[in-house]
Design an enzyme around this catalytic site. Structure first.
Site, PDB file in Angstrom:
ATOM      1  N   CYS A  13       6.583  -4.467  16.115  1.00 50.03           N
ATOM      2  CA  CYS A  13       5.900  -3.541  17.028  1.00 50.03           C
ATOM      3  C   CYS A  13       4.682  -3.882  17.604  1.00 50.03           C
ATOM      4  CB  CYS A  13       5.918  -2.099  16.395  1.00 50.03           C
ATOM      5  SG  CYS A  13       7.934  -1.735  15.995  1.00 50.03           S
ATOM      6  N   CYS A  43      -1.283   6.314   9.954  1.00 50.82           N
ATOM      7  CA  CYS A  43      -0.140   5.639  10.382  1.00 50.82           C
ATOM      8  C   CYS A  43      -0.347   4.462  11.144  1.00 50.82           C
ATOM      9  CB  CYS A  43       0.667   6.662  11.394  1.00 50.82           C
ATOM     10  SG  CYS A  43       2.211   6.206  11.887  1.00 50.82           S
ATOM     11  N   CYS A  48       1.318  -1.769  15.977  1.00 52.39           N
ATOM     12  CA  CYS A  48       1.204  -1.527  14.526  1.00 52.39           C
ATOM     13  C   CYS A  48       0.532  -2.705  13.672  1.00 52.39           C
ATOM     14  CB  CYS A  48       2.651  -1.282  13.904  1.00 52.39           C
ATOM     15  SG  CYS A  48       2.930  -1.144  12.031  1.00 52.39           S
ATOM     16  N   CYS A  98       3.617   8.629   1.000  1.00 53.29           N
ATOM     17  CA  CYS A  98       4.250   7.474   1.990  1.00 53.29           C
ATOM     18  C   CYS A  98       4.549   6.175   1.587  1.00 53.29           C
ATOM     19  CB  CYS A  98       3.197   7.558   3.181  1.00 53.29           C
ATOM     20  SG  CYS A  98       3.678   6.358   4.392  1.00 53.29           S
ATOM     21  N   CYS A 113       6.264  -6.660   7.632  1.00 54.59           N
ATOM     22  CA  CYS A 113       7.107  -5.968   8.219  1.00 54.59           C
ATOM     23  C   CYS A 113       7.425  -7.044   9.458  1.00 54.59           C
ATOM     24  CB  CYS A 113       6.926  -4.778   9.069  1.00 54.59           C
ATOM     25  SG  CYS A 113       8.172  -3.973   9.889  1.00 54.59           S
ATOM     26  N   GLU A 131       0.816  -1.199  -0.119  1.00 48.35           N
ATOM     27  CA  GLU A 131      -0.046  -0.046  -0.068  1.00 48.35           C
ATOM     28  C   GLU A 131       0.830   1.391  -0.017  1.00 48.35           C
ATOM     29  OE1 GLU A 131      -3.951  -2.037   2.227  1.00 48.35           O
ATOM     30  OE2 GLU A 131      -2.834  -0.412   3.244  1.00 48.35           O
TER      31      GLU A 131
END
Length: 388
Positions: free
Chosen positions: A136, A365, A139, A125, A132, A112
């Site tokens: 975290c 975010c 996230c 962005c 990932c 994305e």
């Protein structure tokens, strides 16, 4: 130092396969032309056609001879990504789901890319990995696991695609004025692909962006922060999110490998020798009752003031948490965010609270997930990230 280790081996190049020029920075493209017996300046011409005029058809490159254009068609391709879906937020934010290049025997993979328009600038962005592995806990991208690294061509092609989708005026700096590596993935964990992408973004023959308008955001891979400092001059953002090791170990597990003291030392080194306007942005997601108390703000102020001395070289970006399904956290209340901000400002730190954009289309975010299907999703513990 050894190069970063990919989470999985890269597939061998297919004999006779055409090279996607989005994957070659100017030095690499000049080398390819010299192999063909052509002058290096031809590479500069081709880059201007692609990145300044938005042309990907060799036949339309009028200042290149027909014979050379024919040879280029044989050896190279300029292939933008395939659009899967586009969503438009009520606040003007756009999110594109883009399909990555297919790999034999691997499932379909999508990432994305998000565009955030403002009155005097446009921020793109971009993603650097499909998924990932940093794990975290706050996230959504990290909770989906990791599929593979993106190639330089796939990274750069996002910027070209967005420029075309937004009207194709590659000379209008307000359309895409800023590019931030804050999409899917940890950019420094895919260093060998990200570095040439940065060079293309900054190159006057590429997108021609200012070094302060390209930002790399990292969760804290200390050796690669040092490498970045020596390889290219660009803006740096640190996903900090906690003022002490005990809390950061929980929120950002890479902290167990590179604790805050090592990270702050790397930040000092990163700024050494840079001009006086250079600074580091510290990103801090605001989690209700977790890291948003006054004592956390005071501890953060002590940490950053001790690290930077000159407060102008440190900026704090407070990010209201963006929820996702099965998240264990809640967004800090507005009063708590305001109180946190006031404490930091009273300690002399330039502090901003990010306005949430695109949350109605899951483009805010921490909300990007794409489609990173793989037989075995990998997380931080599966991937070696320390540089010897």
């Amino acid at each position: 130092m050894t190069p970063p280790t990919d989470a999985e081996p890269r597939p061998a190049a297919v004999a006779g396969a055409r090279v996607n020029l989005f994957g070659l920075d100017r030095a690499a493209l000049r080398a390819e032309f010299e192999k063909m017996g052509e002058s290096g300046y031809r590479a500069d011409q081709i880059m201007l056609w692609i990145y300044r005029r938005g042309v990907v058809d060799f036949a339309l490159m009028s200042n290149v001879g027909k014979a050379l254009r024919a040879r280029l068609e044989q050896h190279f391709v300029i292939r933008p990504p395939e659009l899967v879906t586009e969503q438009l937020s009520t606040d003007g934010t756009r999110k594109w789901v883009l399909k990555l290049e297919e790999r034999e025997g691997r499932p379909e993979t999508m990432i994305e890319t998000v565009y955030i328009p403002e009155a005097n600038r446009g921020t793109l962005c971009i993603s650097s990995q499909a998924g990932c592995a940093m794990d975290c806990s706050f996230c959504s991208t990290a909770q989906g696991g990791f599929s593979r690294n993106m190639t330089t061509a796939e990274i750069v092609a996002q910027v070209y695609f967005a420029g075309k989708a937004l009207g194709g005026d590659f000379q209008n700096e307000k359309v895409i004025s800023n590019v931030v590596f804050m999409g899917m993935g940890e950019p420094l964990a895919n260093y060998n692909a990200v570095l040439p992408a940065i060079r293309i973004l900054l190159d006057d023959f590429g997108f021609g962006l200012s070094k302060r308008r390209v930002t790399i955001s990292t969760s804290g891979l200390v050796p690669f922060i040092d490498r970045l400092a020596s390889d290219v001059d660009t803006a740096l953002a640190i996903s900090l999110h906690a003022p002490n090791d005990q809390l950061r170990d929980e929120l950002v597990p890479i902290n167990k490998k590179y604790p805050i003291s090592e990270l702050m030392d790397a930040c000092r080194r990163y700024l050494a020798g840079k001009d006086r306007k250079a600074h580091i942005v510290y990103e801090y997601v605001m989690l209700d009752g977790v890291n948003d108390q006054p004592e956390h703000a005071r501890e953060l102020a002590r940490l950053l003031n001790a690290t930077h001395g000159s407060q102008a070289s440190a900026k704090v970006n407070l990010i209201p948490f963006n929820p996702f399904p099965n998240a264990r956290y809640k967004r800090s209340k507005p009063d708590a965010i305001n109180r946190f901000s006031e404490i930091l400002r009273a300690k002399g730190l330039l502090t901003m609270t990010r306005r949430t954009r695109g949350d109605d289309i899951d483009a805010a975010c921490g909300q990007l997930v794409g489609k990173v299907q793989s037989k075995q999703k990998k997380r931080l513990g599966d991937i070696p990230v320390r540089v010897q």
